[in-house]
Scaffold this motif. Structure first.
Motif, PDB file in Angstrom:
ATOM      1  N   GLY A 164     -14.001   1.127  15.201  1.00 22.16           N
ATOM      2  CA  GLY A 164     -13.192   0.378  16.151  1.00 22.16           C
ATOM      3  C   GLY A 164     -11.699   0.444  15.908  1.00 22.16           C
ATOM      4  N   VAL A 165     -11.247   1.226  14.936  1.00 17.65           N
ATOM      5  CA  VAL A 165      -9.820   1.323  14.631  1.00 17.65           C
ATOM      6  C   VAL A 165      -9.206   2.456  15.455  1.00 17.65           C
ATOM      7  CG1 VAL A 165      -8.095   1.601  12.833  1.00 17.65           C
ATOM      8  CG2 VAL A 165     -10.289   0.519  12.300  1.00 17.65           C
ATOM      9  N   ARG A 166      -8.145   2.155  16.191  1.00 20.46           N
ATOM     10  CA  ARG A 166      -7.540   3.157  17.058  1.00 20.46           C
ATOM     11  C   ARG A 166      -6.057   2.894  17.198  1.00 20.46           C
ATOM     12  NH1 ARG A 166      -9.280   6.209  22.221  1.00 20.46           N
ATOM     13  NH2 ARG A 166      -7.264   6.665  23.190  1.00 20.46           N
ATOM     14  N   ALA A 167      -5.275   3.977  17.208  1.00 23.64           N
ATOM     15  CA  ALA A 167      -3.856   3.893  17.522  1.00 23.64           C
ATOM     16  C   ALA A 167      -3.688   3.930  19.035  1.00 23.64           C
ATOM     17  CB  ALA A 167      -3.097   5.053  16.882  1.00 23.64           C
ATOM     18  N   CYS A 168      -2.819   3.087  19.547  1.00 26.30           N
ATOM     19  CA  CYS A 168      -2.580   2.998  20.993  1.00 26.30           C
ATOM     20  C   CYS A 168      -1.093   3.232  21.273  1.00 26.30           C
ATOM     21  CB  CYS A 168      -3.002   1.638  21.525  1.00 26.30           C
ATOM     22  SG  CYS A 168      -4.777   1.294  21.286  1.00 26.30           S
ATOM     23  N   ALA A 169      -0.825   4.136  22.194  1.00 26.53           N
ATOM     24  CA  ALA A 169       0.557   4.555  22.454  1.00 26.53           C
ATOM     25  C   ALA A 169       1.226   3.767  23.565  1.00 26.53           C
ATOM     26  CB  ALA A 169       0.590   6.051  22.793  1.00 26.53           C
ATOM     27  N   ASP A 170       0.438   3.067  24.400  1.00 26.81           N
ATOM     28  CA  ASP A 170       1.036   2.357  25.534  1.00 26.81           C
ATOM     29  C   ASP A 170       0.133   1.207  25.963  1.00 26.81           C
ATOM     30  OD1 ASP A 170      -1.055   3.540  27.047  1.00 26.81           O
ATOM     31  OD2 ASP A 170       0.199   5.288  27.487  1.00 26.81           O
ATOM     32  N   VAL A 171       0.585   0.504  27.000  1.00 24.88           N
ATOM     33  CA  VAL A 171      -0.133  -0.679  27.476  1.00 24.88           C
ATOM     34  C   VAL A 171      -1.536  -0.318  27.945  1.00 24.88           C
ATOM     35  CG1 VAL A 171      -0.197  -2.391  29.329  1.00 24.88           C
ATOM     36  CG2 VAL A 171       1.911  -2.029  28.045  1.00 24.88           C
ATOM     37  N   ALA A 172      -1.662   0.793  28.660  1.00 21.34           N
ATOM     38  CA  ALA A 172      -2.973   1.176  29.187  1.00 21.34           C
ATOM     39  C   ALA A 172      -3.976   1.404  28.061  1.00 21.34           C
ATOM     40  CB  ALA A 172      -2.846   2.430  30.051  1.00 21.34           C
ATOM     41  N   PRO A 223      -6.192   9.707  18.104  1.00 23.64           N
ATOM     42  CA  PRO A 223      -5.738   8.353  17.758  1.00 23.64           C
ATOM     43  C   PRO A 223      -6.642   7.623  16.771  1.00 23.64           C
ATOM     44  CG  PRO A 223      -6.935   8.271  19.813  1.00 23.64           C
ATOM     45  CD  PRO A 223      -6.903   9.713  19.409  1.00 23.64           C
ATOM     46  N   PHE A 224      -7.667   8.329  16.223  1.00 20.43           N
ATOM     47  CA  PHE A 224      -8.588   7.674  15.303  1.00 20.43           C
ATOM     48  C   PHE A 224      -8.133   7.881  13.856  1.00 20.43           C
ATOM     49  CE2 PHE A 224     -11.005   8.956  19.096  1.00 20.43           C
ATOM     50  CZ  PHE A 224     -11.312   7.700  19.581  1.00 20.43           C
ATOM     51  N   PHE A 225      -8.853   7.257  12.938  1.00 19.39           N
ATOM     52  CA  PHE A 225      -8.484   7.301  11.527  1.00 19.39           C
ATOM     53  C   PHE A 225      -9.677   7.740  10.683  1.00 19.39           C
ATOM     54  CE2 PHE A 225      -5.599   4.484  13.680  1.00 19.39           C
ATOM     55  CZ  PHE A 225      -4.362   4.768  13.124  1.00 19.39           C
ATOM     56  N   VAL A 226     -10.366   8.775  11.155  1.00 18.00           N
ATOM     57  CA  VAL A 226     -11.526   9.275  10.432  1.00 18.00           C
ATOM     58  C   VAL A 226     -11.061   9.981   9.165  1.00 18.00           C
ATOM     59  CG1 VAL A 226     -13.581  10.726  10.532  1.00 18.00           C
ATOM     60  CG2 VAL A 226     -12.729   9.622  12.614  1.00 18.00           C
ATOM     61  N   GLU A 227     -11.622   9.594   8.035  1.00 15.58           N
ATOM     62  CA  GLU A 227     -11.242  10.212   6.765  1.00 15.58           C
ATOM     63  C   GLU A 227     -11.962  11.546   6.631  1.00 15.58           C
ATOM     64  OE1 GLU A 227     -12.071   7.282   3.809  1.00 15.58           O
ATOM     65  OE2 GLU A 227     -10.473   5.942   4.500  1.00 15.58           O
ATOM     66  N   ALA A 228     -11.179  12.624   6.580  1.00 17.69           N
ATOM     67  CA  ALA A 228     -11.732  13.983   6.547  1.00 17.69           C
ATOM     68  C   ALA A 228     -11.821  14.536   5.133  1.00 17.69           C
ATOM     69  CB  ALA A 228     -10.886  14.910   7.415  1.00 17.69           C
ATOM     70  N   GLY A 229     -11.187  13.876   4.171  1.00 14.64           N
ATOM     71  CA  GLY A 229     -11.246  14.355   2.799  1.00 14.64           C
ATOM     72  C   GLY A 229     -10.425  13.492   1.864  1.00 14.64           C
ATOM     73  N   HIS A 230     -10.665  13.676   0.553  1.00 12.60           N
ATOM     74  CA  HIS A 230      -9.943  12.939  -0.478  1.00 12.60           C
ATOM     75  C   HIS A 230      -9.660  13.860  -1.653  1.00 12.60           C
ATOM     76  CE1 HIS A 230     -11.385   9.474   1.736  1.00 12.60           C
ATOM     77  NE2 HIS A 230     -12.638   9.710   1.397  1.00 12.60           N
ATOM     78  N   ASP A 231      -8.532  13.608  -2.333  1.00 21.18           N
ATOM     79  CA  ASP A 231      -8.183  14.296  -3.575  1.00 21.18           C
ATOM     80  C   ASP A 231      -7.951  13.244  -4.657  1.00 21.18           C
ATOM     81  OD1 ASP A 231      -8.089  16.744  -2.154  1.00 21.18           O
ATOM     82  OD2 ASP A 231      -5.984  16.404  -1.634  1.00 21.18           O
ATOM     83  N   TYR A 232      -8.603  13.437  -5.818  1.00 18.69           N
ATOM     84  CA  TYR A 232      -8.470  12.462  -6.905  1.00 18.69           C
ATOM     85  C   TYR A 232      -8.353  13.193  -8.243  1.00 18.69           C
ATOM     86  CZ  TYR A 232      -9.224   8.615 -10.063  1.00 18.69           C
ATOM     87  OH  TYR A 232      -9.056   7.701 -11.058  1.00 18.69           O
ATOM     88  N   PRO A 233      -7.405  12.717  -9.105  1.00 17.41           N
ATOM     89  CA  PRO A 233      -6.340  11.759  -8.812  1.00 17.41           C
ATOM     90  C   PRO A 233      -5.254  12.410  -7.966  1.00 17.41           C
ATOM     91  CG  PRO A 233      -6.128  12.548 -11.057  1.00 17.41           C
ATOM     92  CD  PRO A 233      -7.402  13.131 -10.526  1.00 17.41           C
ATOM     93  N   ALA A 234      -4.587  11.625  -7.148  1.00 17.60           N
ATOM     94  CA  ALA A 234      -3.580  12.157  -6.244  1.00 17.60           C
ATOM     95  C   ALA A 234      -2.408  12.745  -7.021  1.00 17.60           C
ATOM     96  CB  ALA A 234      -3.075  11.054  -5.313  1.00 17.60           C
ATOM     97  N   ASP A 235      -1.943  13.875  -6.540  1.00 18.87           N
ATOM     98  CA  ASP A 235      -0.727  14.482  -7.077  1.00 18.87           C
ATOM     99  C   ASP A 235       0.444  13.847  -6.338  1.00 18.87           C
ATOM    100  OD1 ASP A 235       1.087  16.078  -8.337  1.00 18.87           O
ATOM    101  OD2 ASP A 235       0.508  17.948  -7.349  1.00 18.87           O
ATOM    102  N   VAL A 236       0.982  12.766  -6.898  1.00 17.92           N
ATOM    103  CA  VAL A 236       1.960  11.937  -6.199  1.00 17.92           C
ATOM    104  C   VAL A 236       3.169  11.708  -7.098  1.00 17.92           C
ATOM    105  CG1 VAL A 236       0.782   9.847  -6.971  1.00 17.92           C
ATOM    106  CG2 VAL A 236       2.261   9.733  -4.979  1.00 17.92           C
ATOM    107  N   PRO A 237       4.401  11.751  -6.535  1.00 16.57           N
ATOM    108  CA  PRO A 237       5.603  11.510  -7.347  1.00 16.57           C
ATOM    109  C   PRO A 237       5.562  10.163  -8.050  1.00 16.57           C
ATOM    110  CG  PRO A 237       6.189  12.353  -5.164  1.00 16.57           C
ATOM    111  CD  PRO A 237       4.720  12.046  -5.126  1.00 16.57           C
ATOM    112  N   GLY A 238       6.249  10.074  -9.171  1.00 13.96           N
ATOM    113  CA  GLY A 238       6.222   8.864  -9.983  1.00 13.96           C
ATOM    114  C   GLY A 238       6.692   7.624  -9.265  1.00 13.96           C
ATOM    115  N   ASN A 239       7.729   7.740  -8.425  1.00 13.76           N
ATOM    116  CA  ASN A 239       8.227   6.548  -7.737  1.00 13.76           C
ATOM    117  C   ASN A 239       7.219   6.042  -6.711  1.00 13.76           C
ATOM    118  OD1 ASN A 239       8.645   8.810  -6.124  1.00 13.76           O
ATOM    119  ND2 ASN A 239      10.531   8.025  -5.216  1.00 13.76           N
ATOM    120  N   ALA A 240       6.532   6.978  -6.052  1.00 17.00           N
ATOM    121  CA  ALA A 240       5.510   6.568  -5.092  1.00 17.00           C
ATOM    122  C   ALA A 240       4.334   5.926  -5.819  1.00 17.00           C
ATOM    123  CB  ALA A 240       5.048   7.764  -4.265  1.00 17.00           C
ATOM    124  N   ALA A 241       3.920   6.513  -6.931  1.00 17.91           N
ATOM    125  CA  ALA A 241       2.818   5.942  -7.708  1.00 17.91           C
ATOM    126  C   ALA A 241       3.154   4.530  -8.171  1.00 17.91           C
ATOM    127  CB  ALA A 241       2.497   6.834  -8.904  1.00 17.91           C
TER     128      ALA A 241
END
Length: 425
Positions: A164-172, A223-241
């Motif tokens: 049921g999670v969806r991004a909506c771009a306008d009123v319609a 507009p959906f949020f289907v998870e298509a994949g994951h990477d662990y542990p994330a290769d992420v910059p130190g400030n973001a971590a």
């Protein structure tokens, strides 16, 4: 020799870790028991090592309390009570508490199931948050979306698995999706309307207040949020971590969720803030616990069960590698004909698993949520990029063949449609 104590699971998730929880309980010396209203939901119950099944008319705390007391003598015959389904964790926790067994605080878990309450508590505590409104009707949803400003995200306040999670771009779009959510949600349904946070998405796996690691998430097409994949542990910059860890550490304390596993989902916005999308008072789905096990040697399922039966969890990594998963999707709706080239995918370098969740002959629908995933490929390697590329190669090697669905014209006796569609999953 005395019989093994029962380890009770109040319902289960239908795929993924539900089967693994039961298997792990047995390897730990317990007798796994699934208490459910609908055993037909769980395909893994057909397997040789399936848990014992106790069918109940409904999942009610008082009725389950009477069942456990009568059948097992309460804590005398039960080592622990839990659930691998987010929808039943609070009930399992309350039941465990009545027998003096370990578990999370049921009231905190129940409160955290409400995503609007999560938003209120986190925002009040200074954790980065999107603009949001909880609404009780489609017109209210449209008004909230106008006030917040498009694009917005609409979701049920108590959902799971991106259903049921969806991004909506306008009123319609907002009005149409809100009407659908309220029609399917029944009386008393509430919907969360929030501003869309653009940026990379991550999850943070937390165990009894300790950060285990960060997962990079790959999403399907909007507009959906289907998870298509994951990477662990994330290769992420130190400030973001650091920002991710700060948001979840503060949020965990604010929500009172300091016992057991938590799965936080966050996005890094353009200002470098780690903005929580939601927190789930359970282990991660999407086979993330298996990625953690492959990459670091930490079996989060086993450690969760250790906690449930009153033992100390062991969370120290025994290795430092990287694991990735990529999910298989059908090219469209129809009847599943075949998974092809699975042995070739499994034979690729660094690929450790290729699995299918559905069988030939199953009807496949497209929902725009986790139900669209029909299999996966997992790879493990010393480098993050190597693991990710291997999982992607395996995913692209497998061919999913779908028989064309019967059209309304065909059903009335017209000529049949062409045979089948196929595509890389």
């Amino acid at each position: 020799m005395s019989a093994a104590k029962a380890l009770l699971f109040v319902e289960s998730n239908t795929s993924g870790t539900g089967r693994l929880f039961a298997r792990t309980a047995r390897t730990m010396g317990f007798a796994p028991v699934l208490v459910t209203t609908r055993p037909e939901k769980y395909a893994y119950l057909a397997e040789a090592d399936a848990p014992e099944v106790v069918v109940v008319p409904r999942v009610d705390e008082d009725e389950l309390h009477a069942l456990v007391a009568a059948r097992w003598g309460g804590a005398a015959g039960v080592a622990g009570i839990t659930s691998s389904s987010e929808y039943f964790i609070a009930t399992a926790a309350a039941l465990a508490a009545r027998f003096g067994l370990p578990g999370p605080d049921a009231a905190s878990v129940r409160a955290a199931r409400d995503k609007s309450w999560q938003r209120q508590v986190l925002a009040a505590g200074g954790v980065p948050s999107p603009a949001f409104r909880a609404v009780s009707s489609a017109p209210e949803a449209v008004a909230a979306a106008r006030e917040i400003g498009f694009p917005v995200v609409l979701k049920p306040v108590d959902g799971s698995g991106s259903v049921g999670v969806r991004a909506c771009a306008d009123v319609a779009e907002a009005g149409s999706h809100a009407a659908l959510l309220f029609a399917s949600g029944g009386e008393g349904a509430r919907v969360l309307v929030e501003s869309l946070v653009a940026g990379d998405e991550f999850s943070v796996e937390v165990f009894s207040g300790q950060v285990v690691g960060i997962t990079r998430k790959h999403l399907g097409a909007p507009p959906f949020f289907v998870e298509a994949g994951h990477d662990y542990p994330a290769d992420v910059p130190g400030n973001a971590a650091a920002a991710l860890v700060d948001s979840v550490t503060r949020g965990t304390a604010l929500l009172g969720l300091g016992w057991g596993p938590l799965h936080w989902e966050l996005r890094m916005d353009h200002e470098g803030r780690a903005v929580p999308m939601e927190v789930n008072p359970r282990l991660a789905g999407g086979f993330i616990p298996e990625l953690v096990r492959h990459a670091q040697g930490i079996d989060l399922i086993r450690e969760t069960l250790r906690l449930v039966v009153g033992q100390e969890p062991e969370l120290a990594p025994s290795r430092r590698r990287h694991a990735s998963i990529r999910f298989l999707f059908a090219p469209g709706a129809g009847r599943l004909a075949e998974f092809e080239r699975v042995p070739e995918a499994l034979g690729l370098a660094d690929v450790v698993e290729v699995s299918a969740y559905r069988r030939p002959g199953d009807e496949i629908d497209v929902h725009g949520d986790f139900r669209d995933r029909i299999g996966h490929a997992v790879a493990c390697a010393d480098e993050a990029g190597t693991a990710a590329r291997a999982a992607e190669r395996a995913r692209d090697t497998v061919r999913v063949r779908i028989d064309a669905p019967v059209s309304a014209v065909e059903a009335d006796g017209a000529a049949p449609l062409a045979g089948a569609r196929e595509g890389a999953a």
